[in-house]
Structures are given as structure tokens and as C-alpha cells.
Design an enzyme around this catalytic site. Structure first.
Site, PDB file in Angstrom:
ATOM      1  N   LYS A  99     156.295 -61.575 122.213  1.00 55.46           N
ATOM      2  CA  LYS A  99     155.888 -60.178 122.285  1.00 55.46           C
ATOM      3  C   LYS A  99     155.743 -59.883 123.767  1.00 55.46           C
ATOM      4  O   LYS A  99     154.785 -60.296 124.415  1.00 55.46           O
ATOM      5  CB  LYS A  99     154.562 -59.946 121.558  1.00 55.46           C
ATOM      6  N   GLY A 160     143.314 -51.218 121.963  1.00 59.29           N
ATOM      7  CA  GLY A 160     141.875 -51.312 121.724  1.00 59.29           C
ATOM      8  C   GLY A 160     141.162 -49.975 121.618  1.00 59.29           C
ATOM      9  O   GLY A 160     139.954 -49.933 121.422  1.00 59.29           O
ATOM     10  N   ALA A 186     149.372 -51.481 118.654  1.00 62.40           N
ATOM     11  CA  ALA A 186     148.198 -50.980 119.371  1.00 62.40           C
ATOM     12  C   ALA A 186     147.822 -49.550 119.027  1.00 62.40           C
ATOM     13  O   ALA A 186     148.686 -48.703 118.825  1.00 62.40           O
ATOM     14  CB  ALA A 186     148.359 -51.081 120.873  1.00 62.40           C
ATOM     15  N   GLY A 187     146.524 -49.311 118.951  1.00 60.98           N
ATOM     16  CA  GLY A 187     145.999 -47.960 118.797  1.00 60.98           C
ATOM     17  C   GLY A 187     145.382 -47.652 117.451  1.00 60.98           C
ATOM     18  O   GLY A 187     144.632 -46.695 117.311  1.00 60.98           O
ATOM     19  N   ASN A 208     144.888 -55.778 116.265  1.00 59.89           N
ATOM     20  CA  ASN A 208     143.904 -56.821 116.533  1.00 59.89           C
ATOM     21  C   ASN A 208     142.492 -56.246 116.520  1.00 59.89           C
ATOM     22  O   ASN A 208     141.680 -56.523 115.638  1.00 59.89           O
ATOM     23  CB  ASN A 208     144.221 -57.498 117.874  1.00 59.89           C
ATOM     24  N   THR A 209     142.214 -55.360 117.485  1.00 58.97           N
ATOM     25  CA  THR A 209     140.854 -54.856 117.663  1.00 58.97           C
ATOM     26  C   THR A 209     140.300 -54.179 116.403  1.00 58.97           C
ATOM     27  O   THR A 209     139.135 -54.395 116.050  1.00 58.97           O
ATOM     28  CB  THR A 209     140.811 -53.853 118.837  1.00 58.97           C
TER      29      THR A 209
END
Lengths: 257, 69
Positions: A99, A160, A186-187, A208-209
Site C-alpha cells: 500500500k 483518522g 481513509a476517512g 483503521n481508526t
């Protein structure tokens, strides 16, 4: 239902991909990943702690035989560093996928697309399966595809941030502009964000977050799994067009008089 | 006799003639789960045993940690 995601000819058994950062401990990481049903998990490349060997490693909890390990180049700010990190990741022997991230700025963690494209070209030539983290920019997506990248990973909002899908129209244009899989990276903040991305037609989502920092990461992981599955099904089912006025669901014939 | 090398940015000493594989073993590092850069060149895992460390060599030993997006 025969709806298998393929990247560079490899079958991927989940459309939800998850990161392994920001968890309380490895035990929680393992439980959340299991709840998410993810087949692909991302990891970061870092120096081995030479002085303290007592600590357990990520792979004591996440079996690299069971998952597709997707090393990232997070924290790299130049094409050179990203290429070097990708090389080390491959040499570790668990994956030839990367990635690819080349970060432009600490505050936004937005990609440096110029350096990203440069690094992508080199890594594709070296035989990597390259999945670049990029902006929600259709022109950039096309350039990355033309450089030989095997999927495009546009951000939905800053890493994040949990802001959700900030520009669904751009994501749609990207989906029409490239033929390789598009994976929102992301987001995402909560389950409905994941469903929206999948309803747009995205092939998968990496997050992830949103899971790791939820009050209950294991529950959120399961919620995300269901949202991704629901969004994908809704996309395949085909939603009705939006209309301004009502359209009765009950028959108008046979009304009592 | 010992030689001075750098491991992950820190100075260290190892006996002359130490191979990379022996070093990893002494550091209690499973060679299967790491990658090594020797003087900026990635070392193939099959060459760990044949790579003999020399004075002023620089090593980067990396592994995978939790990380995400």
C-alpha cells in the site's frame, strides 16, 4: 452469489480491509479483525527493537498464513523512502503487495501525488503489486492506473478524521475513469459511511481508526462488516432513482367507496 | 577481536567474523520475520549466513508492526 474481488488476479475474500494500528493491545487487535471478517490487513514497516526482545510481535496474534498482509509505506515523505520501505517489506517474505503512501504534509497526511506516481512507476517495474493511496482525483487515478498500479485507493477524507465520504461525486468519476478496483482508503467514521462508499460502487474499503478508536472496537468491526456487505448488495441490487414527489406503494384500484 | 557496527542507528560491537545469521540469533530475532539492509543493500534471506559483518558496517533490521491507513 458469485461476487469475488480480484486484485492482480488474486482472489480477495472480503471487501472490508482493516489496519492494525491504534488498538489497546494485540489481543484487542485480533478480536476486532476477526469480527470484521477482513481477509486483507495492513501493517507498517519499522525497526526491530534490539534492546528489548521480550515484547510480543503482531504476528504472534495475526497469522500471516490466514490473512493477506498488505504492508504500507506510512510515514514516508519521499519516493526514495517509500521505495526503500517497500523493498524491505517484500524482503521480509510475507507479501509482494504494497500500500504505497508518499505523504506530503504532517498536518493533513494528504499524499504527495507527484512523488507517489514516481514511486509507483519504479515499484511496478520491480514486480510489486502496487496499491497507491491517493486523493479523490480522477486524473491522478487514471495516471496511476496507466503506470501499472493494480488498484486505486482514494481517500474519502483525511486519515483518522472520520469525516466520511466528503466527495461522493469524485469517487463516482474515479470509478468511471479506471478499470482497476477502487478501494476507499481513509476517512470513514461510522458504518453508514462505509455503506455509502460501497453503494457508490467502490470495490472495497480500508479502514483503521474508525474501528480501533471506537468505544467498542470489536462491535464496530462487526458493524463495519455488515455495512460493507449491505452497501455492496445495495449497489448490485440497483437503487431506485430519487424523485421529488410521492409514488403510492399501495394499489389505487379496489378502494372502498 | 571485536568490530564496531551500527544496528538500527545505534553503535554496537560484535566479534570479528560474525555472520548476519549469528547476529540475529544472538539478538534473539527470528530471521523469518524480519528483513535486513546491509550497507543500504537489502540482503536476501538465503544470504544471511554468508553475509559476514565488517568494521563500520551499517545494518537496518525491520519487522512489521501495527499500522493502518
Amino acid at each position: 452469489m458469485n461476487d469475488i474481488l480480484k486484485i492482480a488476479g488474486r482472489e480477495i475474500r472480503s471487501r472490508l480491509w482493516v489496519g492494525t494500528g491504534k488498538y489497546k493491545d494485540f489481543a484487542e487487535t485480533k478480536k476486532a479483525i476477526e469480527a470484521s471478517g477482513a481477509h486483507v490487513v495492513t501493517v507498517a514497516v519499522r525497526r526491530v527493537n534490539i534492546t528489548d526482545r521480550s515484547k510480543e510481535g503482531l504476528f504472534d496474534y495475526i497469522d500471516p498464513e490466514k490473512y493477506i498482509i498488505l504492508p504500507n509505506t506510512a510515514g514516508c515523505y519521499t519516493a526514495k523512502d517509500a521505495i526503500r520501505t517497500a523493498g524491505l517489506a517484500r524482503a521480509a517474505g510475507v507479501s509482494d503487495m504494497v500500500k504505497l503512501e508518499v505523504i506530503g504534509d504532517e498536518k493533513t497526511l494528504m499524499p504527495d501525488n507527484e512523488a507517489l506516481l514516481e514511486a509507483a512507476k519504479v515499484l511496478v517495474k520491480e514486480g510489486f503489486i502496487v496499491l497507491p493511496y491517493t486523493n479523490d482525483d480522477p486524473i491522478m487515478a487514471k495516471k496511476l492506473q496507466d503506470a501499472g498500479c493494480h488498484a486505486i485507493m482514494p481517500l474519502a477524507a483525511p486519515i483518522g478524521s472520520g469525516l466520511g465520504i466528503r466527495n461522493p461525486y469524485n469517487i463516482r468519476i474515479i470509478l468511471e475513469s479506471v478499470s482497476v478496483p477502487v478501494i476507499v482508503d481513509a476517512g470513514v467514521g461510522t458504518a453508514s459511511d462505509a455503506a455509502i462508499a460501497m453503494e457508490l460502487g467502490c470495490h472495497a474499503i480500508l479502514m483503521n481508526t474508525a474501528i480501533a478508536c471506537a468505544k467498542d472496537p470489536v462491535k464496530m468491526a462487526y458493524a463495519m462488516k455488515m455495512a460493507v456487505d449491505a452497501g455492496r448488495l445495495a449497489y448490485l441490487a440497483g437503487r431506485i432513482p430519487k424523485k421529488l414527489y410521492a409514488s403510492a406503494s399501495s394499489p389505487l384500484e379496489g378502494m372502498i367507496e | 577481536m571485536n568490530i564496531s557496527i551500527m544496528i538500527n542507528g545505534k553503535p554496537d560491537n560484535v566479534p570479528e567474523g560474525t555472520s548476519l545469521l549469528t547476529l540475529l540469533d544472538n539478538l534473539d530475532i527470528d530471521p523469518g520475520r524480519v528483513a535486513v539492509e546491509h550497507n543500504m543493500e537489502i540482503v536476501n534471506k538465503n544470504d544471511f549466513n554468508d553475509t559476514v559483518l565488517k568494521e563500520n558496517d551499517t545494518l537496518e533490521i525491520i519487522t512489521f508492526v501495527g499500522g493502518g491507513v
